[in-house]
Write a protein that holds these residues in place. Structure first.
Motif, PDB file in Angstrom:
ATOM      1  N   THR A   1       0.828  -1.212   0.000  1.00  0.00           N
ATOM      2  CA  THR A   1       0.000   0.000   0.000  1.00  0.00           C
ATOM      3  C   THR A   1       0.857   1.256   0.000  1.00  0.00           C
ATOM      4  O   THR A   1       0.631   2.184  -0.777  1.00  0.00           O
TER       5      THR A   1
ATOM      6  N   ILE B   1      -8.854   7.275  -3.892  1.00  0.00           N
ATOM      7  CA  ILE B   1      -9.434   6.052  -4.471  1.00  0.00           C
ATOM      8  C   ILE B   1      -8.490   4.876  -4.292  1.00  0.00           C
ATOM      9  O   ILE B   1      -8.882   3.786  -3.851  1.00  0.00           O
ATOM     10  N   GLN B   2      -7.219   5.087  -4.638  1.00  0.00           N
ATOM     11  CA  GLN B   2      -6.240   3.998  -4.527  1.00  0.00           C
ATOM     12  C   GLN B   2      -6.077   3.552  -3.084  1.00  0.00           C
ATOM     13  O   GLN B   2      -6.028   2.350  -2.793  1.00  0.00           O
TER      14      GLN B   2
ATOM     15  N   SER C   1      -8.249   3.765  -0.632  1.00  0.00           N
ATOM     16  CA  SER C   1      -9.446   3.039  -0.184  1.00  0.00           C
ATOM     17  C   SER C   1      -9.441   1.604  -0.696  1.00  0.00           C
ATOM     18  O   SER C   1      -9.722   0.660   0.054  1.00  0.00           O
ATOM     19  N   VAL C   2      -9.117   1.447  -1.983  1.00  0.00           N
ATOM     20  CA  VAL C   2      -9.102   0.095  -2.568  1.00  0.00           C
ATOM     21  C   VAL C   2      -8.030  -0.765  -1.911  1.00  0.00           C
ATOM     22  O   VAL C   2      -8.277  -1.926  -1.537  1.00  0.00           O
ATOM     23  N   LEU C   3      -6.824  -0.198  -1.738  1.00  0.00           N
ATOM     24  CA  LEU C   3      -5.725  -0.979  -1.161  1.00  0.00           C
ATOM     25  C   LEU C   3      -5.997  -1.340   0.297  1.00  0.00           C
ATOM     26  O   LEU C   3      -5.674  -2.439   0.746  1.00  0.00           O
ATOM     27  N   ARG C   4      -6.588  -0.413   1.059  1.00  0.00           N
ATOM     28  CA  ARG C   4      -6.890  -0.705   2.469  1.00  0.00           C
ATOM     29  C   ARG C   4      -7.936  -1.812   2.580  1.00  0.00           C
ATOM     30  O   ARG C   4      -7.861  -2.661   3.464  1.00  0.00           O
ATOM     31  N   ARG C   5      -8.918  -1.809   1.649  1.00  0.00           N
ATOM     32  CA  ARG C   5      -9.926  -2.872   1.671  1.00  0.00           C
ATOM     33  C   ARG C   5      -9.284  -4.221   1.356  1.00  0.00           C
ATOM     34  O   ARG C   5      -9.561  -5.223   2.016  1.00  0.00           O
ATOM     35  N   GLN C   6      -8.394  -4.220   0.339  1.00  0.00           N
ATOM     36  CA  GLN C   6      -7.698  -5.480   0.011  1.00  0.00           C
ATOM     37  C   GLN C   6      -6.785  -5.909   1.156  1.00  0.00           C
ATOM     38  O   GLN C   6      -6.632  -7.104   1.415  1.00  0.00           O
TER      39      GLN C   6
END
Length: 320
Positions: A242, A308-309, A311-316
């Motif tokens: 991340t 955006i990046q 948020s996506v990386l933290r969810r993954q």
């Protein structure tokens, strides 16, 4: 408290629990009072930051909506969104696409090569500390200096180091920086050469936190190297991934020094990016309002893409 479950008062007549709570409150009050007494120590630093960063930022934002230029006499006039419409009616569109392509390629290669080097140097390699230092060393050099160094290496025939070697070997010389395709490849190589060390160090720090017992247990269960990496190491490297992707995206979108030193946006504006275009509007055309408008758009774009990046990386990261 006594063995019978009844609280025994202290000498002052206060129960032990209440006395402990009172001590805790006094301790917290003492800590808060120390903070209040020392808050003024940040004033010099805060004043410098306000004068050097905050005030120019708001002045630049204000200038984006005016006709501020070298020819402006007196206070600039408010022009609304005119600077923003002029930006996309000229050569900013191709520069935006080129910036996104450059950032995407740099982010992918930085992380792939940086992770590969971290995995290699995390193992038993002879002289690995020296090799780590060699890979990381370009990080401490100025990006502008690195750009001029590569400009000499890949300079035109008769000047560049590579072309002199080609000529000495009797091979055809190449104008690397005079061709848009090879010039962009050399820009990418220059950025990677300097930045991969930082990615490698972050991945190495992440690998140091992977328990060896987990890998040994997976190996005893018959997992091969790639299965151990994918199912054991990769999930634990999620925070490092991340950080590297975030830093890579932000750095890729605002690359300036290497392009300025190598090509200055040429040939024919074919390596022009948003950052170099901002500089061009400001220094060559003295169109300060349009330069400020493009800088404002770049800042907003970086903020949106980063959110955006992230948020996506933290969810993954949570799901891994």
């Amino acid at each position: 408290m006594s063995s019978s479950g009844v609280e025994v008062p202290t000498r002052s007549g206060v129960p032990p629990v209440a006395a402990e709570l009172s001590k805790s409150r006094r301790r917290r009050r003492r800590v808060r009072s120390v903070g209040r007494d020392l808050w003024w120590l940040i004033l010099p630093g805060a004043a410098v930051y306000l004068y050097v960063v905050v005030v120019p930022t708001f002045q630049g934002m204000q200038g984006a909506f005016t006709d501020w230029s070298f020819a402006t006499v007196g206070a600039p006039n408010f022009t609304g969104l005119e600077n923003f419409t002029r930006i996309f009616n000229t050569d900013a569109g191709p520069a935006v696409l080129r910036t996104l392509q450059l950032a995407l390629v740099v982010v992918i290669l930085q992380n792939v090569i940086g992770l590969a080097l971290a995995l290699l140097f995390n193992g038993r390699v002879f002289g690995r500390n020296v090799l780590r230092t060699i890979v990381f060393a370009p990080m401490v050099v100025s990006a502008l200096v690195v750009g001029y160094l590569f400009k000499y290496i890949f300079g035109p025939p008769g000047v560049g180091g590579v072309n002199q070697v080609l000529a000495a070997l009797g091979l055809e010389t190449v104008d690397f920086l005079g061709n848009p395709t090879t010039a962009m490849i050399i820009i990418i190589v220059t950025v990677l050469w300097q930045s991969i060390g930082g990615n490698m160090v972050i991945y190495l720090a992440g690998l140091q936190g992977v328990p060896a017992e987990l890998e040994e247990a997976a190996a005893l269960d018959g997992a091969g190297y790639w299965k151990r990496f994918w199912f054991v190491v990769r999930p634990l490297l999620a925070p490092a991934i991340t950080i590297n992707l975030m830093l890579g995206l932000i750095g890729g979108l605002k690359i300036f020094d290497q392009i300025f030193a190598l090509t200055n946006g040429g040939p024919g504006n074919q390596t022009q990016t948003i950052a170099t275009l901002i500089y061009s509007y400001f220094s060559q055309y003295a169109d300060y309002g349009r330069s400020a408008a493009l800088a404002l758009l770049l800042a907003i774009g970086i903020a949106i893409l980063s959110i955006i990046q992230f948020s996506v990386l933290r969810r993954q990261e949570r799901n891994s």
